[in-house]
Scaffold this active site. Structure first.
Site, short mmCIF file in Angstrom:
data_model
loop_
_atom_site.label_atom_id
_atom_site.label_comp_id
_atom_site.label_asym_id
_atom_site.label_seq_id
_atom_site.Cartn_x
_atom_site.Cartn_y
_atom_site.Cartn_z
N LYS A 59 18.73 38.01 -8.34
CA LYS A 59 19.84 38.99 -7.66
C LYS A 59 20.90 38.15 -8.70
O LYS A 59 21.46 38.25 -9.65
CB LYS A 59 19.95 39.59 -6.26
CG LYS A 59 19.30 40.42 -5.42
CD LYS A 59 20.22 40.46 -4.18
CE LYS A 59 20.66 39.59 -3.48
NZ LYS A 59 19.17 38.92 -2.77
N ARG B 126 25.58 44.09 2.41
CA ARG B 126 24.19 43.70 3.56
C ARG B 126 24.22 44.04 5.13
O ARG B 126 22.80 44.86 5.47
CB ARG B 126 24.34 42.25 3.10
CG ARG B 126 23.65 40.91 2.59
CD ARG B 126 24.01 39.97 3.12
NE ARG B 126 23.11 39.27 3.14
CZ ARG B 126 23.58 38.17 1.80
NH1 ARG B 126 24.11 37.95 0.86
NH2 ARG B 126 22.51 37.13 1.16
N ARG C 212 13.86 27.31 -5.78
CA ARG C 212 15.02 27.62 -6.59
C ARG C 212 16.27 25.89 -6.27
O ARG C 212 15.98 25.50 -5.58
CB ARG C 212 15.37 29.00 -6.04
CG ARG C 212 17.55 28.55 -6.09
CD ARG C 212 17.36 30.79 -6.05
NE ARG C 212 17.52 30.33 -4.56
CZ ARG C 212 17.79 31.89 -3.74
NH1 ARG C 212 18.20 32.92 -4.58
NH2 ARG C 212 17.89 31.85 -2.18
N ARG D 287 19.73 24.56 -3.03
CA ARG D 287 20.89 25.51 -2.31
C ARG D 287 20.85 24.61 -0.61
O ARG D 287 20.05 24.75 -0.20
CB ARG D 287 20.78 26.37 -2.34
CG ARG D 287 22.16 27.42 -3.50
CD ARG D 287 21.52 29.19 -2.83
NE ARG D 287 21.85 29.09 -2.05
CZ ARG D 287 21.75 31.07 -1.48
NH1 ARG D 287 21.19 31.33 -3.27
NH2 ARG D 287 21.41 31.60 -0.69
N ARG E 274 16.41 34.53 7.17
CA ARG E 274 17.38 34.96 6.33
C ARG E 274 16.62 36.80 5.48
O ARG E 274 17.31 37.60 5.40
CB ARG E 274 17.59 34.34 4.75
CG ARG E 274 19.24 33.52 5.27
CD ARG E 274 19.10 32.33 4.09
NE ARG E 274 19.16 32.86 3.11
CZ ARG E 274 18.94 31.64 2.06
NH1 ARG E 274 18.23 31.19 2.36
NH2 ARG E 274 19.45 32.65 0.90
#
Ligand code: AMP
Length: 212
Positions: A13, A88, A127, A159, A171
């Site tokens: 995203k 969300r 990531r 992150r 998550r």
């Protein structure tokens, strides 16, 4: 053009939002980036949301909705936007509908990037992100020079909320439980556009552009 993008963590995203927004000359807005920036800058908002973001839980709806309301009221959002990471929950989706209605506007599409869970997990584990401009990288496609961002020269690293498999799974669980039902919300309004999120960044980008 006014867009939102849904999809599990690691679906691409963030990467796609920035490229799509660039192509259509609209502003990319990412609630996760807003919260992470507030936390690292030690603002009042950062202090309020830190406990949620750092444990992979959702920030309460009222706080999140106010942040988006303020962001959408800024001048640069008047010509269109692409929101990544909001709404969300059903409550957030209803609030967004109201915000847009109040100014006689509506969404043009709700994109949903679909990827299987193992692809999500692999992408999140590898990531890396620029702490300055938010550009995304992956251990398999790092910046050209020594983890320094190709766009802005900022430091590129992991992150903090991508660390720890348990938190990442939490998550993903929240995505399936709270966010996936939004697909029906947007399908009922004729706005849902599903995109296969597997493949290279360019392949997925081309699919999105073709749909829009
Ligand atoms: P993201 O970068 O979109 O994965 O968001 C990172 C974190 O920010 C999430 O795990 C939540 O703690 C928080 N967050 C971002 N967007 C929202 C939202 N719309 N509602 C609640 N919490 C959010």
């Amino acid at each position: 053009m006014r867009l939102i993008v849904l999809g599990p963590q690691g679906a691409g995203k963030g990467t796609q939002s920035k490229r799509v927004a660039d192509k259509f000359g609209i502003v990319p807005i990412a609630t996760g980036d807003i919260f992470r920036w507030a936390i690292s800058s030690g603002t009042e908002l950062g202090q309020k949301v830190k406990q949620y973001v750092e444990s992979g839980r959702l920030v309460p709806n009222d706080l999140t909705i106010e942040v988006v309301r303020e962001r959408l009221a800024a001048d640069d959002a008047a010509n269109g936007f692409l929101i990544d990471g909001f709404p969300r929950t059903i409550e957030q989706a209803a609030a967004l509908d109201e915000m847009l209605e109040a100014r006689g506007a509506s969404l043009d599409a709700a994109l949903v990037l679909e990827v299987p869970e193992e692809v999500s997990l692999r992408r999140i584990t590898g990531r890396r992100v620029c702490i300055n401009c938010g550009r995304n990288y992956h251990v398999d496609s790092p910046p050209e020079h020594d983890w320094t961002c190709d766009t802005c020269g900022g430091d590129v690293g992991r992150r903090f909320d991508d660390e720890g498999e348990e938190m990442v799974r939490e998550r993903l669980r929240l995505y399936h439980e709270q966010t996936e039902p939004l697909k029906q919300h947007y399908a009922e309004r004729g706005l849902l556009r599903a995109v296969d999120g597997e493949g290279t960044v360019n392949e997925v980008f081309d699919r999105i552009v073709a749909l829009l």
